[in-house]
Design a protein around this motif. Sequence first.
Motif, PDB file in Angstrom:
ATOM      1  N   PHE A  30       2.668  -1.262 -17.666  1.00 36.92           N
ATOM      2  CA  PHE A  30       3.939  -1.502 -17.826  1.00 36.92           C
ATOM      3  C   PHE A  30       4.776  -0.528 -17.084  1.00 36.92           C
ATOM      4  CE2 PHE A  30       8.083  -2.286 -20.138  1.00 36.92           C
ATOM      5  CZ  PHE A  30       8.056  -3.560 -19.733  1.00 36.92           C
ATOM      6  N   LYS A  31       4.506   0.594 -17.400  1.00 38.55           N
ATOM      7  CA  LYS A  31       5.455   1.817 -16.581  1.00 38.55           C
ATOM      8  C   LYS A  31       5.244   1.513 -15.124  1.00 38.55           C
ATOM      9  CE  LYS A  31       6.732   4.420 -19.987  1.00 38.55           C
ATOM     10  NZ  LYS A  31       7.949   4.672 -20.434  1.00 38.55           N
ATOM     11  N   THR A  87       5.394  -7.677 -26.907  1.00 40.45           N
ATOM     12  CA  THR A  87       4.908  -6.671 -26.579  1.00 40.45           C
ATOM     13  C   THR A  87       3.227  -6.303 -26.242  1.00 40.45           C
ATOM     14  OG1 THR A  87       6.947  -5.331 -26.746  1.00 40.45           O
ATOM     15  CG2 THR A  87       5.031  -3.923 -26.035  1.00 40.45           C
ATOM     16  N   PRO A  88       2.740  -6.470 -27.602  1.00 40.64           N
ATOM     17  CA  PRO A  88       1.186  -6.368 -27.572  1.00 40.64           C
ATOM     18  C   PRO A  88       0.414  -7.252 -26.731  1.00 40.64           C
ATOM     19  CG  PRO A  88       1.976  -6.772 -29.761  1.00 40.64           C
ATOM     20  CD  PRO A  88       3.166  -6.660 -28.830  1.00 40.64           C
ATOM     21  N   VAL A  89       1.133  -8.806 -26.997  1.00 41.59           N
ATOM     22  CA  VAL A  89       0.383  -9.822 -26.058  1.00 41.59           C
ATOM     23  C   VAL A  89       0.536  -9.476 -24.674  1.00 41.59           C
ATOM     24  CG1 VAL A  89       0.170 -12.068 -25.730  1.00 41.59           C
ATOM     25  CG2 VAL A  89       0.464 -11.282 -28.089  1.00 41.59           C
ATOM     26  N   MET A  90       1.722  -9.358 -24.080  1.00 44.89           N
ATOM     27  CA  MET A  90       2.153  -9.181 -22.784  1.00 44.89           C
ATOM     28  C   MET A  90       1.305  -7.874 -22.215  1.00 44.89           C
ATOM     29  SD  MET A  90       5.296  -8.820 -20.668  1.00 44.89           S
ATOM     30  CE  MET A  90       6.012  -7.086 -21.401  1.00 44.89           C
ATOM     31  N   PHE A  91       1.320  -6.820 -22.984  1.00 42.11           N
ATOM     32  CA  PHE A  91       0.392  -5.733 -22.554  1.00 42.11           C
ATOM     33  C   PHE A  91      -0.944  -6.048 -22.398  1.00 42.11           C
ATOM     34  CE2 PHE A  91       3.360  -1.531 -23.335  1.00 42.11           C
ATOM     35  CZ  PHE A  91       4.219  -2.423 -22.638  1.00 42.11           C
ATOM     36  N   ARG A  92      -1.541  -6.355 -23.409  1.00 45.12           N
ATOM     37  CA  ARG A  92      -2.903  -6.719 -23.259  1.00 45.12           C
ATOM     38  C   ARG A  92      -3.433  -7.836 -22.265  1.00 45.12           C
ATOM     39  NH1 ARG A  92      -5.046  -5.008 -28.566  1.00 45.12           N
ATOM     40  NH2 ARG A  92      -4.661  -2.808 -28.523  1.00 45.12           N
ATOM     41  N   THR A  93      -2.551  -8.606 -22.043  1.00 43.16           N
ATOM     42  CA  THR A  93      -2.980  -9.702 -21.161  1.00 43.16           C
ATOM     43  C   THR A  93      -2.328  -9.444 -19.632  1.00 43.16           C
ATOM     44  OG1 THR A  93      -1.034 -11.012 -21.351  1.00 43.16           O
ATOM     45  CG2 THR A  93      -3.047 -11.744 -22.816  1.00 43.16           C
ATOM     46  N   ARG A  94      -1.783  -8.350 -19.523  1.00 44.65           N
ATOM     47  CA  ARG A  94      -0.989  -7.918 -18.579  1.00 44.65           C
ATOM     48  C   ARG A  94      -0.720  -9.006 -17.812  1.00 44.65           C
ATOM     49  NH1 ARG A  94      -4.487  -4.044 -19.773  1.00 44.65           N
ATOM     50  NH2 ARG A  94      -4.145  -1.794 -19.139  1.00 44.65           N
ATOM     51  N   SER A  95       0.382  -9.934 -18.360  1.00 42.93           N
ATOM     52  CA  SER A  95       0.976 -11.034 -17.991  1.00 42.93           C
ATOM     53  C   SER A  95       2.427 -10.976 -18.060  1.00 42.93           C
ATOM     54  CB  SER A  95       0.078 -12.195 -18.396  1.00 42.93           C
ATOM     55  OG  SER A  95       0.845 -13.311 -17.838  1.00 42.93           O
ATOM     56  N   LEU A  96       3.151 -10.875 -17.137  1.00 47.85           N
ATOM     57  CA  LEU A  96       4.624 -11.169 -17.250  1.00 47.85           C
ATOM     58  C   LEU A  96       5.087 -12.466 -17.627  1.00 47.85           C
ATOM     59  CD1 LEU A  96       5.868  -8.614 -14.418  1.00 47.85           C
ATOM     60  CD2 LEU A  96       6.054  -8.318 -17.037  1.00 47.85           C
ATOM     61  N   LYS A  97       4.020 -13.400 -17.109  1.00 48.85           N
ATOM     62  CA  LYS A  97       4.210 -14.686 -17.597  1.00 48.85           C
ATOM     63  C   LYS A  97       4.413 -15.309 -18.760  1.00 48.85           C
ATOM     64  CE  LYS A  97       2.915 -19.466 -16.186  1.00 48.85           C
ATOM     65  NZ  LYS A  97       1.981 -20.345 -15.386  1.00 48.85           N
ATOM     66  N   ILE A  98       3.279 -14.588 -19.497  1.00 43.93           N
ATOM     67  CA  ILE A  98       3.016 -14.855 -20.829  1.00 43.93           C
ATOM     68  C   ILE A  98       4.148 -14.044 -21.714  1.00 43.93           C
ATOM     69  CG2 ILE A  98       1.475 -14.006 -22.887  1.00 43.93           C
ATOM     70  CD1 ILE A  98      -0.813 -14.980 -20.955  1.00 43.93           C
ATOM     71  N   MET A 145      11.083  -9.514 -13.755  1.00 41.35           N
ATOM     72  CA  MET A 145      10.149  -8.545 -13.241  1.00 41.35           C
ATOM     73  C   MET A 145       8.720  -9.369 -12.973  1.00 41.35           C
ATOM     74  SD  MET A 145      10.445  -5.857 -16.561  1.00 41.35           S
ATOM     75  CE  MET A 145       9.104  -4.977 -15.900  1.00 41.35           C
ATOM     76  N   ALA A 146       8.585 -10.657 -13.244  1.00 39.53           N
ATOM     77  CA  ALA A 146       7.597 -11.247 -12.880  1.00 39.53           C
ATOM     78  C   ALA A 146       7.598 -11.660 -11.187  1.00 39.53           C
ATOM     79  CB  ALA A 146       7.363 -12.586 -13.670  1.00 39.53           C
ATOM     80  N   LYS A 147       9.003 -11.829 -10.916  1.00 37.74           N
ATOM     81  CA  LYS A 147       9.037 -12.080  -9.440  1.00 37.74           C
ATOM     82  C   LYS A 147       8.910 -10.899  -8.464  1.00 37.74           C
ATOM     83  CE  LYS A 147      13.143 -14.857 -10.287  1.00 37.74           C
ATOM     84  NZ  LYS A 147      14.288 -15.357  -9.841  1.00 37.74           N
ATOM     85  N   LEU A 148       9.292  -9.591  -8.989  1.00 36.14           N
ATOM     86  CA  LEU A 148       9.211  -8.534  -8.643  1.00 36.14           C
ATOM     87  C   LEU A 148       7.475  -8.041  -8.355  1.00 36.14           C
ATOM     88  CD1 LEU A 148      12.335  -6.447  -9.676  1.00 36.14           C
ATOM     89  CD2 LEU A 148      11.664  -7.593  -7.468  1.00 36.14           C
ATOM     90  N   ASN A 149       6.866  -8.708  -9.320  1.00 39.21           N
ATOM     91  CA  ASN A 149       5.515  -7.825  -9.587  1.00 39.21           C
ATOM     92  C   ASN A 149       4.633  -9.417  -9.611  1.00 39.21           C
ATOM     93  OD1 ASN A 149       5.877  -5.152 -10.254  1.00 39.21           O
ATOM     94  ND2 ASN A 149       7.285  -6.169 -11.418  1.00 39.21           N
ATOM     95  N   PRO A 150       4.682  -9.940  -8.246  1.00 40.19           N
ATOM     96  CA  PRO A 150       3.853 -11.155  -8.605  1.00 40.19           C
ATOM     97  C   PRO A 150       2.198 -11.148  -8.912  1.00 40.19           C
ATOM     98  CG  PRO A 150       4.210 -10.921  -6.151  1.00 40.19           C
ATOM     99  CD  PRO A 150       5.059  -9.647  -7.299  1.00 40.19           C
ATOM    100  N   GLN A 151       1.670 -10.020  -8.739  1.00 37.43           N
ATOM    101  CA  GLN A 151       0.220  -9.607  -9.037  1.00 37.43           C
ATOM    102  C   GLN A 151       0.016  -9.725 -10.476  1.00 37.43           C
ATOM    103  OE1 GLN A 151       2.436  -7.436  -7.733  1.00 37.43           O
ATOM    104  NE2 GLN A 151       2.197  -5.585  -8.992  1.00 37.43           N
ATOM    105  N   ASP A 152       1.062  -9.572 -11.174  1.00 33.91           N
ATOM    106  CA  ASP A 152       1.154  -9.190 -12.768  1.00 33.91           C
ATOM    107  C   ASP A 152       1.604 -10.637 -13.512  1.00 33.91           C
ATOM    108  OD1 ASP A 152       0.047  -6.426 -12.938  1.00 33.91           O
ATOM    109  OD2 ASP A 152       1.732  -6.315 -11.665  1.00 33.91           O
ATOM    110  N   VAL A 153       1.684 -11.819 -12.698  1.00 32.35           N
ATOM    111  CA  VAL A 153       1.900 -12.899 -13.242  1.00 32.35           C
ATOM    112  C   VAL A 153       0.889 -13.508 -14.172  1.00 32.35           C
ATOM    113  CG1 VAL A 153       3.042 -15.147 -13.042  1.00 32.35           C
ATOM    114  CG2 VAL A 153       3.772 -13.179 -11.800  1.00 32.35           C
TER     115      VAL A 153
END
Length: 153
Positions: A30-31, A87-98, A145-153
Amino acid sequence: MMKSWMVIGAVTLLVALGSNFFTPSDRKWFKRLRRPNWLTFEALIPVIWTVVFICGAWSAYIVWENTGSWLLMGFYLLVEILIVSYTPVMFRTRSLKIGTIIGGTGAIAGLLLALTVLSVSPWAAALLLPYLIWSPIGTYTTWEMAKLNPQDV
């Protein structure tokens, strides 16, 4: 005998602490994400969430004292679980879309809760305003942030 506000406060605190289950690598992921230039208030987010949780618990207390409804308390609990799962679901899945989906779902559930308790107590509904204001901001931020980090969608 425990007072209702003590039980509601304890449940709120325990559920809120449940959002802190992530690993150092989750935090590192996330950082490193790019953030929108306008995101200048990130240091205030813990304060914002503290206000949201205190107001939500106070709202639940008012509703409980007026109705004694376990169904409404379950609704409050559902909204809080949605909030803290972000936070924990997004972090664990590493998905800004989720993260965006969870944030949006929480915002809708919070709005439905506020509309539901409005007839019980306008004050209880008003105490949900910090969440109703913050949730769309946080969800929109994640979406940007998802738009700025498309690899993490």
